[in-house]
Design an enzyme around this catalytic site. Structure first.
Site, short mmCIF file in Angstrom:
data_model
loop_
_atom_site.label_atom_id
_atom_site.label_comp_id
_atom_site.label_asym_id
_atom_site.label_seq_id
_atom_site.Cartn_x
_atom_site.Cartn_y
_atom_site.Cartn_z
N HIS A 8 62.41 12.75 72.03
CA HIS A 8 63.18 13.46 73.04
C HIS A 8 64.37 12.64 73.52
O HIS A 8 64.19 11.60 74.15
CB HIS A 8 62.25 13.78 74.21
N GLU A 35 65.65 14.41 68.67
CA GLU A 35 66.32 15.47 69.42
C GLU A 35 67.46 14.88 70.24
O GLU A 35 67.35 13.77 70.78
CB GLU A 35 65.30 16.15 70.34
N HIS A 50 72.76 15.23 77.93
CA HIS A 50 71.94 16.37 78.32
C HIS A 50 72.59 17.21 79.41
O HIS A 50 72.74 18.42 79.29
CB HIS A 50 70.56 15.91 78.79
N GLU A 100 70.47 20.18 70.26
CA GLU A 100 70.44 21.28 71.23
C GLU A 100 71.86 21.60 71.69
O GLU A 100 72.58 20.71 72.15
CB GLU A 100 69.57 20.94 72.43
#
Length: 227
Positions: A8, A35, A50, A100
């Site tokens: 992560h 990720e 993020h 993402e």
């Protein structure tokens, strides 16, 4: 496919998240996928972070979309690390990546890089946003995608199928066996996030998940025996 362990934001439990340092540590830990999160800077650079703002993870403040790449480069992202752009991550590690995207604009920028560097086999694309998944699937035929959700309704499997996703990445604290069985019955893999404890791993096993996203390198080792 065997059980997948996904790092992560690298391994953010032990390194500054979404930094080259974190990604290299994740690769050394043997994560099956790493990720990361993508945003566009003011001048269109595909930067790895993020949040929409830089405040939480750097010594700066403001929105990524309102800062140039040069301004972002001047910030400390933890332990002297700089905010990387996506292509730097591609060069820093050899591991498969799960990228993402936050919106359709990021999907278009990512599609350009994926075509230029022939990344269909290496990069899976994920998003909370159905439209972003649909857009990357349109732009990059054959790309593997995962629809992410923290809270969802009974239509989550139908939503994933409608945008061509192959996987669901779901909050393990709200995940039920009924949802997993429904997804598996429709040919979708299910990944649980964020899996950081032995209790989480026991739940992963009980739910018969296909993988887990974790902040910690040791989860990969123990997860091999638990899941």
């Amino acid at each position: 496919m065997s059980f997948l362990t996904i790092g992560h934001r690298g391994v953010m439990g032990v390194e500054p998240e979404n930094t080259l340092r974190s990604f290299v540590r994740a690769q050394h830990a043997g994560m099956d996928l790493i990720e990361l999160d993508l945003h566009l800077s003011k001048d269109g650079a595909l930067v790895v972070m993020h949040d929409a703002e830089v405040d939480r993870t750097t010594d700066g403040s403001g929105l990524i979309a309102e800062l140039t790449l040069a301004e972002l480069r001047g910030l400390d992202a933890g332990q002297g690390e700089r905010i990387p752009v996506f292509e730097e991550v591609l060069d820093a590690v050899r591991s498969p990546l799960q990228a993402e995207i936050k919106d359709e604009a990021a999907a278009r920028a990512l599609a350009d890089v994926m075509h230029r560097r022939d990344l269909v086999g290496r990069v899976e694309v994920s998003s909370f946003h159905d439209a972003a998944i649909a857009e990357i699937s349109r732009l990059v035929p054959g790309v593997r995608t995962a629809l992410i959700a923290s809270r969802w309704g009974a239509d989550i499997v139908d939503r994933a199928k409608a945008v061509g996703a192959q996987s669901l990445a779901l909050n393990i604290r709200r995940l039920s066996l009924e949802t997993v069985e429904h997804a598996h019955g429709e040919g979708l893999k299910v990944i649980g996030w964020v899996v950081n404890t032995q209790d989480h791993l026991r739940l992963v096993r009980a739910l018969e998940l296909d993988g887990a996203t974790t902040d910690y390198p040791e989860i990969r080792r123990t997860g091999r025996f638990t899941a």
